[in-house]
Write an enzyme that holds these catalytic residues in place. Structure first.
Site, PDB file in Angstrom:
ATOM      1  N   TRP A  15      40.009  14.983  10.603  1.00 41.63           N
ATOM      2  CA  TRP A  15      38.700  14.349  10.771  1.00 41.63           C
ATOM      3  C   TRP A  15      37.909  14.558   9.475  1.00 41.63           C
ATOM      4  O   TRP A  15      37.845  15.679   8.963  1.00 41.63           O
ATOM      5  CB  TRP A  15      37.919  14.942  11.955  1.00 41.63           C
ATOM      6  CG  TRP A  15      36.538  14.370  11.971  1.00 41.63           C
ATOM      7  CD1 TRP A  15      36.189  13.127  12.389  1.00 41.63           C
ATOM      8  CD2 TRP A  15      35.344  14.995  11.459  1.00 41.63           C
ATOM      9  NE1 TRP A  15      34.836  12.934  12.171  1.00 41.63           N
ATOM     10  CE2 TRP A  15      34.295  14.058  11.602  1.00 41.63           C
ATOM     11  CE3 TRP A  15      35.063  16.239  10.883  1.00 41.63           C
ATOM     12  CZ2 TRP A  15      32.991  14.325  11.201  1.00 41.63           C
ATOM     13  CZ3 TRP A  15      33.762  16.508  10.486  1.00 41.63           C
ATOM     14  CH2 TRP A  15      32.733  15.553  10.661  1.00 41.63           C
ATOM     15  N   HIS A  67      32.527  10.172  20.539  1.00 43.85           N
ATOM     16  CA  HIS A  67      32.468   9.439  19.277  1.00 43.85           C
ATOM     17  C   HIS A  67      32.264   7.936  19.398  1.00 43.85           C
ATOM     18  O   HIS A  67      32.708   7.169  18.547  1.00 43.85           O
ATOM     19  CB  HIS A  67      33.727   9.731  18.457  1.00 43.85           C
ATOM     20  CG  HIS A  67      33.694  11.098  17.846  1.00 43.85           C
ATOM     21  ND1 HIS A  67      34.566  11.503  16.875  1.00 43.85           N
ATOM     22  CD2 HIS A  67      32.878  12.148  18.068  1.00 43.85           C
ATOM     23  CE1 HIS A  67      34.300  12.749  16.521  1.00 43.85           C
ATOM     24  NE2 HIS A  67      33.285  13.167  17.247  1.00 43.85           N
ATOM     25  N   ASP A  70      26.477  12.443  20.068  1.00 46.21           N
ATOM     26  CA  ASP A  70      27.688  13.253  19.931  1.00 46.21           C
ATOM     27  C   ASP A  70      27.319  14.734  19.880  1.00 46.21           C
ATOM     28  O   ASP A  70      27.437  15.387  18.854  1.00 46.21           O
ATOM     29  CB  ASP A  70      28.413  12.817  18.644  1.00 46.21           C
ATOM     30  CG  ASP A  70      29.656  13.656  18.379  1.00 46.21           C
ATOM     31  OD1 ASP A  70      30.273  14.109  19.349  1.00 46.21           O
ATOM     32  OD2 ASP A  70      29.992  13.847  17.198  1.00 46.21           O
ATOM     33  N   ASP A  78      37.865  11.083  20.493  1.00 45.85           N
ATOM     34  CA  ASP A  78      36.940  12.133  20.920  1.00 45.85           C
ATOM     35  C   ASP A  78      35.943  11.492  21.889  1.00 45.85           C
ATOM     36  O   ASP A  78      35.355  10.447  21.572  1.00 45.85           O
ATOM     37  CB  ASP A  78      36.235  12.724  19.683  1.00 45.85           C
ATOM     38  CG  ASP A  78      35.293  13.866  20.025  1.00 45.85           C
ATOM     39  OD1 ASP A  78      34.405  13.682  20.865  1.00 45.85           O
ATOM     40  OD2 ASP A  78      35.432  14.946  19.415  1.00 45.85           O
ATOM     41  N   LYS A 104      35.121   8.094  14.363  1.00 45.81           N
ATOM     42  CA  LYS A 104      33.774   8.428  14.807  1.00 45.81           C
ATOM     43  C   LYS A 104      32.870   7.235  14.555  1.00 45.81           C
ATOM     44  O   LYS A 104      33.112   6.459  13.627  1.00 45.81           O
ATOM     45  CB  LYS A 104      33.300   9.651  14.017  1.00 45.81           C
ATOM     46  CG  LYS A 104      32.043  10.303  14.524  1.00 45.81           C
ATOM     47  CD  LYS A 104      31.931  11.728  13.988  1.00 45.81           C
ATOM     48  CE  LYS A 104      30.618  12.354  14.341  1.00 45.81           C
ATOM     49  NZ  LYS A 104      30.602  13.796  14.139  1.00 45.81           N
ATOM     50  N   HIS A 128      40.129  14.363  22.287  1.00 45.48           N
ATOM     51  CA  HIS A 128      39.244  15.500  22.145  1.00 45.48           C
ATOM     52  C   HIS A 128      38.324  15.472  23.353  1.00 45.48           C
ATOM     53  O   HIS A 128      37.451  14.610  23.452  1.00 45.48           O
ATOM     54  CB  HIS A 128      38.443  15.433  20.845  1.00 45.48           C
ATOM     55  CG  HIS A 128      39.113  16.130  19.716  1.00 45.48           C
ATOM     56  ND1 HIS A 128      38.527  16.325  18.491  1.00 45.48           N
ATOM     57  CD2 HIS A 128      40.332  16.731  19.651  1.00 45.48           C
ATOM     58  CE1 HIS A 128      39.369  16.994  17.715  1.00 45.48           C
ATOM     59  NE2 HIS A 128      40.458  17.242  18.391  1.00 45.48           N
ATOM     60  N   ASP A 164      28.464  17.399  21.611  1.00 44.82           N
ATOM     61  CA  ASP A 164      29.489  18.419  21.833  1.00 44.82           C
ATOM     62  C   ASP A 164      29.075  19.484  22.839  1.00 44.82           C
ATOM     63  O   ASP A 164      29.252  20.680  22.603  1.00 44.82           O
ATOM     64  CB  ASP A 164      29.903  19.071  20.498  1.00 44.82           C
ATOM     65  CG  ASP A 164      30.615  18.095  19.579  1.00 44.82           C
ATOM     66  OD1 ASP A 164      31.772  17.782  19.868  1.00 44.82           O
ATOM     67  OD2 ASP A 164      29.994  17.638  18.597  1.00 44.82           O
ATOM     68  N   ASP A 210      37.109  20.041  22.422  1.00 44.35           N
ATOM     69  CA  ASP A 210      36.258  20.050  21.228  1.00 44.35           C
ATOM     70  C   ASP A 210      34.794  20.067  21.637  1.00 44.35           C
ATOM     71  O   ASP A 210      34.214  19.024  21.921  1.00 44.35           O
ATOM     72  CB  ASP A 210      36.569  18.820  20.355  1.00 44.35           C
ATOM     73  CG  ASP A 210      35.763  18.831  19.057  1.00 44.35           C
ATOM     74  OD1 ASP A 210      35.174  19.883  18.734  1.00 44.35           O
ATOM     75  OD2 ASP A 210      35.726  17.787  18.370  1.00 44.35           O
ATOM     76  N   GLU A 243      41.193  11.098  13.572  1.00 44.03           N
ATOM     77  CA  GLU A 243      40.087  11.028  14.536  1.00 44.03           C
ATOM     78  C   GLU A 243      38.943  10.166  14.005  1.00 44.03           C
ATOM     79  O   GLU A 243      38.386  10.440  12.943  1.00 44.03           O
ATOM     80  CB  GLU A 243      39.582  12.448  14.815  1.00 44.03           C
ATOM     81  CG  GLU A 243      38.405  12.503  15.780  1.00 44.03           C
ATOM     82  CD  GLU A 243      37.949  13.933  16.060  1.00 44.03           C
ATOM     83  OE1 GLU A 243      38.487  14.883  15.450  1.00 44.03           O
ATOM     84  OE2 GLU A 243      37.034  14.092  16.899  1.00 44.03           O
TER      85      GLU A 243
HETATM   86  C1  RNT Z   1      33.629  15.980  14.502  1.00 46.98           C
HETATM   87  C2  RNT Z   1      34.927  15.945  15.232  1.00 46.98           C
HETATM   88  C3  RNT Z   1      35.852  17.083  14.926  1.00 46.98           C
HETATM   89  C4  RNT Z   1      35.181  18.436  14.917  1.00 46.98           C
HETATM   90  C5  RNT Z   1      36.136  19.586  14.783  1.00 46.98           C
HETATM   91  C6  RNT Z   1      35.437  20.865  14.455  1.00 46.98           C
HETATM   92  O1  RNT Z   1      32.755  15.039  14.925  1.00 46.98           O
HETATM   93  O2  RNT Z   1      34.720  15.840  16.599  1.00 46.98           O
HETATM   94  O3  RNT Z   1      36.916  17.051  15.799  1.00 46.98           O
HETATM   95  O4  RNT Z   1      34.405  18.640  16.048  1.00 46.98           O
HETATM   96  O5  RNT Z   1      37.123  19.267  13.898  1.00 46.98           O
HETATM   97 ZN    ZN Z   2      36.520  15.905  17.829  1.00 47.03          ZN
END
Ligand code: RNT
Ligand code: ZN
Length: 432
Positions: free
Chosen positions: A197, A276, A308, A273, A242, A300, A310, A340, A240
């Protein structure tokens, strides 16, 4: 009920009785709960190492550079301060989470001792402690290139940078990580997923959206060149995408469209993810489309809250919908599952366990779905019956089956694991 602690659970005999009843009830719809538990326990879930230390990494000698929009918020005490503490925390999480687990580490969790090692020069030796720990825990490892929190990523571009020297540094980092991932796989006897990523993007109105994307293709192609001698059965590269990030609100070089096409043409694993995409966009509808063309997908598992963010993963509709899709498509063996998220505002171990248990719970929930019946109803035009049954399913005696899975997985059922986490907080975290 036993009330010997603050988190009571039914005694073993009541749990067994509840399970017998639930098994019979699901059985009347031709669903084998024993089978579902067995299958749910076997799906590997990769535990991210970065919830333990708020995504700081271990490059203390280089000085921490923030960047890439990766930031855990909150100041709850007990944050892990070094590799040993992170591993200690992860071991606790492994004890409280049922089913097959792996651990996913980022390249900036290398332990190089007092000698600074630049990211383009990392080798598997710098992960010796992680490897020993994983072998001890009998788990596989996954790995990630770290393209953020570094002076050469500070202006928001890495592999797609306009400066060839900067691109080259990151290409070399990628190659180094691919060798490390292959070595991890060899040592632990299980393929290692290496996720890439990058934070590359622009805050506002880029005049050139084309150049960075063309350079990104070129950099990856150099990094992934088979002449580097990396065994692709051991190192499984993933990319990955985004939609936006902090500081890349207007333009992200590695967008979803970019990586879906790129992964397909280069035979890479595409990583989705859950956080994302557009705020109201979820990933479950994408699976049956992408899997017409991709062999497998990496997920993810995360929880966006308005953006986003998390947040800690919970057993919510989004998570259920994702695993239901895998099961309804008969494709669960094509899912590669990794977690994640990062929350520094609550007990970090509880955050881990909550997210990991929710993920396992959603897998079990999906495996108890009356798929054949729902699909037959739909084919026959009995859509009202289908919808009504989907509704009924939400209140089936799922809890009893989940408890049984926990017992079979050798972990406490119900909320009893919190007793353990509280003791750990008192004895370990509070002493840090
Ligand atoms: C970032 C991505 C990525 C990170 C990790 C730490 O937006 O989601 O996967 O969260 O690599
Ligand atoms: Zn991620």
């Amino acid at each position: 009920m036993t009330t010997k602690n603050a988190y009571p659970v039914p005694d073993d005999q009541s749990l067994e009785q509840q399970y017998t009843w639930a098994k019979d009830w699901y059985g009347q719809y031709e669903i084998d709960t024993d089978q579902a538990i067995k299958a749910a326990l076997q799906v590997p879930v990769s535990l991210h190492c970065w919830q333990a230390d708020d995504v700081h990494g271990l490059e203390t000698h280089e000085g921490q550079v923030d960047g890439g929009g990766i930031m855990a918020t909150g100041g709850y005490p007990g944050c892990a301060r070094n590799g040993d503490e992170i591993r200690q925390d992860l071991s606790k999480v492994l004890q409280l989470t049922p089913g097959v687990l792996r651990t996913n580490i980022h390249a900036f969790y290398a332990e190089t001792g007092s000698t600074p090692v630049t990211r383009d020069a990392l080798t598997a030796d710098h992960f010796a402690r992680w490897l020993d720990w994983a072998a001890d825990e009998k788990i596989g490892l996954d790995f990630n290139t770290t393209f953020f929190a570094h002076p050469l990523a500070a202006d928001g571009f890495t592999l797609s940078h306009a400066d060839a020297a900067v691109r080259d540094f990151w290409v070399q980092h990628g190659i180094a990580c691919r060798h490390i991932a292959a070595a991890m796989a060899e040592r632990l006897g299980s393929p290692c997923v290496l996720n890439h990523w990058i934070p590359d993007g622009a805050k506002d109105s880029p005049a050139d959206r084309w150049g960075p994307r063309a350079r990104l293709v070129e950099s990856y192609d150099r990094m992934l060149d088979d002449r580097h001698g990396v065994d692709r059965t051991r190192c499984v590269d993933a990319v990955e995408s985004k939609l936006f990030g902090l500081g890349s609100e207007d333009y992200v070089v590695g967008s979803f469209e970019f990586y879906s096409a790129f992964a397909l043409t280069r035979k890479l694993l595409l990583c989705l993810d859950m956080g994302h995409y557009h705020p109201t966009e979820t990933i479950h509808d994408k699976l049956s489309a992408l899997l017409q063309f991709h062999e497998r997908l990496l997920m993810h598992v995360s929880r966006p809250l308005r953006w986003d963010s998390d947040h800690v993963v919970i057993f919510n509709d989004d998570l259920k919908a994702v695993f239901l899709e895998w099961v309804r498509g008969g494709a669960l063996d094509r899912a590669v599952v990794a977690m994640d998220f990062f929350d520094a505002s609550i007990n970090r171990i509880a955050a881990y366990v909550t997210g990991a248990r929710a993920t396992r719970k959603a897998i079990l929930y999906a495996l108890l779905d009356p798929v054949a019946r729902l699909q037959a109803d739909e084919r026959a035009g009995r859509n009202a019956q289908k919808l009504a049954l989907m509704e009924e399913w939400k209140t089936m005696p799922f809890e009893a089956v989940w408890h049984k899975l926990c017992l079979q997985g050798g972990v406490p059922p119900g909320a009893a694991w919190l007793t353990d986490v509280e003791a750990y907080e008192r004895d370990v975290l509070a002493q840090r």
